[in-house]
Motif scaffolding. Structure first.
Motif, PDB file in Angstrom:
ATOM      1  N   ASP A 147       0.855  -1.181   0.000  1.00 28.96           N
ATOM      2  CA  ASP A 147       0.000   0.000   0.000  1.00 28.96           C
ATOM      3  C   ASP A 147       0.889   1.228   0.000  1.00 28.96           C
ATOM      4  OD1 ASP A 147      -2.228   1.687   0.237  1.00 28.96           O
ATOM      5  OD2 ASP A 147      -2.275   1.546   2.423  1.00 28.96           O
ATOM      6  N   ILE A 148       0.366   2.340  -0.490  1.00 31.63           N
ATOM      7  CA  ILE A 148       1.104   3.594  -0.468  1.00 31.63           C
ATOM      8  C   ILE A 148       0.107   4.728  -0.361  1.00 31.63           C
ATOM      9  CG2 ILE A 148       1.125   3.887  -2.989  1.00 31.63           C
ATOM     10  CD1 ILE A 148       3.956   5.080  -2.707  1.00 31.63           C
ATOM     11  N   GLY A 149       0.571   5.829   0.140  1.00 28.71           N
ATOM     12  CA  GLY A 149      -0.278   7.009   0.206  1.00 28.71           C
ATOM     13  C   GLY A 149       0.576   8.248   0.263  1.00 28.71           C
ATOM     14  N   GLY A 317       3.068   4.232   3.708  1.00 28.10           N
ATOM     15  CA  GLY A 317       2.261   3.107   3.266  1.00 28.10           C
ATOM     16  C   GLY A 317       2.546   1.920   4.140  1.00 28.10           C
ATOM     17  N   GLY A 318       2.380   0.769   3.591  1.00 25.59           N
ATOM     18  CA  GLY A 318       2.657  -0.448   4.334  1.00 25.59           C
ATOM     19  C   GLY A 318       3.221  -1.499   3.404  1.00 25.59           C
ATOM     20  N   GLY A 319       4.085  -2.332   3.944  1.00 26.46           N
ATOM     21  CA  GLY A 319       4.660  -3.409   3.156  1.00 26.46           C
ATOM     22  C   GLY A 319       4.918  -4.612   4.034  1.00 26.46           C
ATOM     23  N   TYR A 320       5.567  -5.608   3.460  1.00 26.60           N
ATOM     24  CA  TYR A 320       5.841  -6.842   4.197  1.00 26.60           C
ATOM     25  C   TYR A 320       7.317  -7.196   4.085  1.00 26.60           C
ATOM     26  CZ  TYR A 320       0.808  -7.278   4.418  1.00 26.60           C
ATOM     27  OH  TYR A 320      -0.532  -7.035   4.668  1.00 26.60           O
ATOM     28  N   ALA A 321       7.943  -7.308   5.258  1.00 30.93           N
ATOM     29  CA  ALA A 321       9.324  -7.767   5.335  1.00 30.93           C
ATOM     30  C   ALA A 321       9.332  -9.268   5.596  1.00 30.93           C
ATOM     31  CB  ALA A 321      10.060  -7.026   6.449  1.00 30.93           C
ATOM     32  N   SER A 349     -11.233  -2.511  -3.963  1.00 31.04           N
ATOM     33  CA  SER A 349     -12.035  -2.539  -2.740  1.00 31.04           C
ATOM     34  C   SER A 349     -11.974  -1.218  -1.985  1.00 31.04           C
ATOM     35  CB  SER A 349     -11.541  -3.658  -1.817  1.00 31.04           C
ATOM     36  OG  SER A 349     -10.324  -3.294  -1.172  1.00 31.04           O
ATOM     37  N   GLY A 350     -11.004  -0.363  -2.326  1.00 30.07           N
ATOM     38  CA  GLY A 350     -10.825   0.898  -1.637  1.00 30.07           C
ATOM     39  C   GLY A 350      -9.927   0.795  -0.417  1.00 30.07           C
ATOM     40  N   ALA A 351      -9.389  -0.388  -0.161  1.00 31.46           N
ATOM     41  CA  ALA A 351      -8.589  -0.603   1.046  1.00 31.46           C
ATOM     42  C   ALA A 351      -7.156  -0.109   0.903  1.00 31.46           C
ATOM     43  CB  ALA A 351      -8.580  -2.081   1.403  1.00 31.46           C
ATOM     44  N   VAL A 352      -6.606  -0.119  -0.300  1.00 27.27           N
ATOM     45  CA  VAL A 352      -5.228   0.301  -0.521  1.00 27.27           C
ATOM     46  C   VAL A 352      -5.149   1.113  -1.802  1.00 27.27           C
ATOM     47  CG1 VAL A 352      -4.289  -1.740   0.639  1.00 27.27           C
ATOM     48  CG2 VAL A 352      -4.595  -1.778  -1.837  1.00 27.27           C
ATOM     49  N   LEU A 353      -4.056   1.843  -1.949  1.00 25.10           N
ATOM     50  CA  LEU A 353      -3.755   2.526  -3.199  1.00 25.10           C
ATOM     51  C   LEU A 353      -2.674   1.756  -3.942  1.00 25.10           C
ATOM     52  CD1 LEU A 353      -3.835   6.312  -2.236  1.00 25.10           C
ATOM     53  CD2 LEU A 353      -5.483   5.032  -3.600  1.00 25.10           C
ATOM     54  N   ASP A 361      -6.124   2.762 -12.546  1.00 29.45           N
ATOM     55  CA  ASP A 361      -7.509   2.841 -13.006  1.00 29.45           C
ATOM     56  C   ASP A 361      -8.458   1.968 -12.190  1.00 29.45           C
ATOM     57  OD1 ASP A 361      -6.557   0.402 -13.882  1.00 29.45           O
ATOM     58  OD2 ASP A 361      -7.417   0.555 -15.895  1.00 29.45           O
ATOM     59  N   ALA A 362      -7.929   1.185 -11.268  1.00 24.83           N
ATOM     60  CA  ALA A 362      -8.788   0.378 -10.403  1.00 24.83           C
ATOM     61  C   ALA A 362      -9.321   1.182  -9.221  1.00 24.83           C
ATOM     62  CB  ALA A 362      -8.031  -0.853  -9.892  1.00 24.83           C
ATOM     63  N   VAL A 363      -8.786   2.391  -9.000  1.00 26.85           N
ATOM     64  CA  VAL A 363      -9.253   3.242  -7.909  1.00 26.85           C
ATOM     65  C   VAL A 363     -10.579   3.877  -8.315  1.00 26.85           C
ATOM     66  CG1 VAL A 363      -8.703   5.205  -6.424  1.00 26.85           C
ATOM     67  CG2 VAL A 363      -6.866   3.720  -7.251  1.00 26.85           C
ATOM     68  N   LYS A 364     -11.596   3.687  -7.512  1.00 29.57           N
ATOM     69  CA  LYS A 364     -12.939   4.144  -7.872  1.00 29.57           C
ATOM     70  C   LYS A 364     -13.254   5.542  -7.373  1.00 29.57           C
ATOM     71  CE  LYS A 364     -14.679  -0.613  -7.962  1.00 29.57           C
ATOM     72  NZ  LYS A 364     -15.615  -1.614  -7.380  1.00 29.57           N
ATOM     73  N   ASP A 365     -12.777   5.902  -6.183  1.00 25.11           N
ATOM     74  CA  ASP A 365     -13.057   7.217  -5.628  1.00 25.11           C
ATOM     75  C   ASP A 365     -12.306   8.282  -6.433  1.00 25.11           C
ATOM     76  OD1 ASP A 365     -11.993   9.499  -3.637  1.00 25.11           O
ATOM     77  OD2 ASP A 365     -13.960   8.802  -2.945  1.00 25.11           O
TER      78      ASP A 365
END
Length: 425
Positions: A147-149, A317-321, A349-353, A361-365
């Motif tokens: 995820d990123i923001g 954002g968030g990632g996985y190590a 789903s709107g949960a991540v960017l 283009d998958a971002v709906k908002d």
């Protein structure tokens, strides 16, 4: 809120005593046909992503009958405490949530987080450059983004129109001019959670980026020196804003997401702007009201004469190590989650960017789509300073900038205090 904005983990005093964990392998008591178990600690405890990740675990296990993914969702604050304690024992889960920056670097230096550069090399190129920066040190990769923001200005179009402002400002001087116009129209220009400190550090950090540039921030961290003219000037420019008294009444005692806090002030139409991350619309709605079509977004403006680019973004954002002793299947599972179709499902789903190229283009908002496109084309990316730097330095940034905003420190004193803390680390 994003996967972990307010999640600065410290490798400090333990608060929980845990048994051994980490280092995937065969299930206890299993024979020759034993399965490999991968323990995955994450902070995805809410919908819709919780169900999506659970389904992805089932799909992966169906494709790999010899692998068990032990999905362990843990509430954010509890996760931080448990991981800190586990790290002190010299262990990690096989896969664990990370926010990159200073804390991940500490885990790397302690031999806890694995260098996955070679394993991810065939497919890491599908990730956007901005999303990777928080997890790479000296050209090596230590985590996979999920995820990123970014932080930017969220604004109320109706209040801008009331003040005669026809377009968002693109320069710092333009922003200051608009603050004056809003005040003249009887509108509070900016909402700020002064009590919580971290929202205020966004201003100083962005100004340092725009004035000194990203290279200067990186060099300052390496040299433990924040006294340069760019950092002092960032404080002076912030003081220019503070001197205009742009914030809501009682802002120094305001929290972020309480009924009378920053998000509610913005959501209820009592302020025209807030500088906040991509989660802002959700929190505005939860704490106040939904501004609907009146809500807009614009990037932090340029500073005349500054070395930084307006296309450089600031956020997290968030990632996985991956734990040092994790089996190869751990990285393979992260590859599976990062596949375009799986990532697009999470984005939709709107949960991540998006962190995978082409998934914007998958971002709906519509507002989040602006954020996603801005990130996809970002020329550079700076992690939140209270995560990018060692925890003590990040805390000093928050504390000193809060003192500047409250009128209790000068720009020079802010730079000196951060430098002193950095040199003591």
């Amino acid at each position: 809120m994003s996967l972990g904005r307010r999640s600065v983990v410290t490798l400090a005093a333990a608060v929980l005593l845990l048994g051994g964990c980490g280092g995937g392998g065969q299930e206890a008591g299993a024979g020759a046909g034993a399965k490999v178990t991968v323990e995955w600690w994450n902070i995805v405890t809410t919908e819709p992503l919780k169900s999506i990740w659970a389904e992805k675990v089932k799909e992966y296990q169906a494709l790999h009958p010899g692998v068990v993914i032990k999905n362990v969702p843990i509430e954010n604050e509890a996760y931080k405490a448990r991981l800190t304690t586990l790290n002190q024992s010299g262990k990690t889960p096989d896969i664990f949530t990370t926010w990159g920056g200073g804390v991940l670097k500490q885990q790397v230096d302690a031999g806890l987080a694995k260098d996955v550069s070679d394993e991810v090399a065939p497919w890491i190129g599908t990730m956007t450059p901005a999303s990777l920066q928080a997890y790479q040190f000296d050209g090596r990769t230590y985590a996979v983004p999920a995820d990123i923001g970014m932080v930017g200005f969220w604004y109320n179009k109706a209040l801008f129109a009331k003040a005669g402002i026809t377009a968002p400002p693109t320069t710092w001087s333009g922003l200051l001019d608009d603050v004056g116009k809003l005040k003249a129209a009887g509108v509070t220009p900016i909402a700020l959670a002064g009590k919580e400190k971290w929202p205020g550090h966004y201003y100083w950090a962005y100004l340092a980026m725009r004035i000194a540039g990203l290279d200067a921030l990186e060099q300052a961290a390496a040299d433990h020196e924040f006294g340069g003219p760019g950092f002092v000037e960032a404080g002076r420019r912030l003081k220019e804003l503070v001197d205009l008294a742009p914030f809501q009444k009682g802002f120094l005692g305001a929290s972020y997401n309480t009924p009378d806090g920053q998000a509610a002030t913005m959501g209820n139409g009592k302020a025209a702007m807030e500088l906040m991350g991509q989660w802002a619309p959700v929190v505005q709605k939860e704490a106040g009201k939904d501004l609907g079509d009146d809500l807009g977004f614009f990037p932090f403006p340029a500073v005349d004469g500054g070395k930084g680019l307006v296309t450089d973004a600031f956020g997290g954002g968030g990632g996985y190590a991956v734990g040092q002793d994790a089996p190869a299947e751990a990285v393979d599972f992260l590859k599976f989650l990062s596949q375009a179709g799986n990532h697009r499902e999470a984005v939709a789903s709107g949960a991540v960017l998006p962190v995978v190229k082409g998934a914007e283009d998958a971002v709906k908002d519509p507002n989040l789509a602006v954020v996603a496109r801005t990130l996809a084309s970002a020329t550079g990316f700076q992690l939140y300073l209270d995560q990018a730097y060692p925890p003590a330095v990040g805390q000093e940034v928050n504390d000193s900038v809060a003192e500047l905003i409250a009128g209790r420190k000068t720009p020079e004193q802010v730079a000196q205090a951060i430098t002193a803390t950095a040199k003591s680390e």
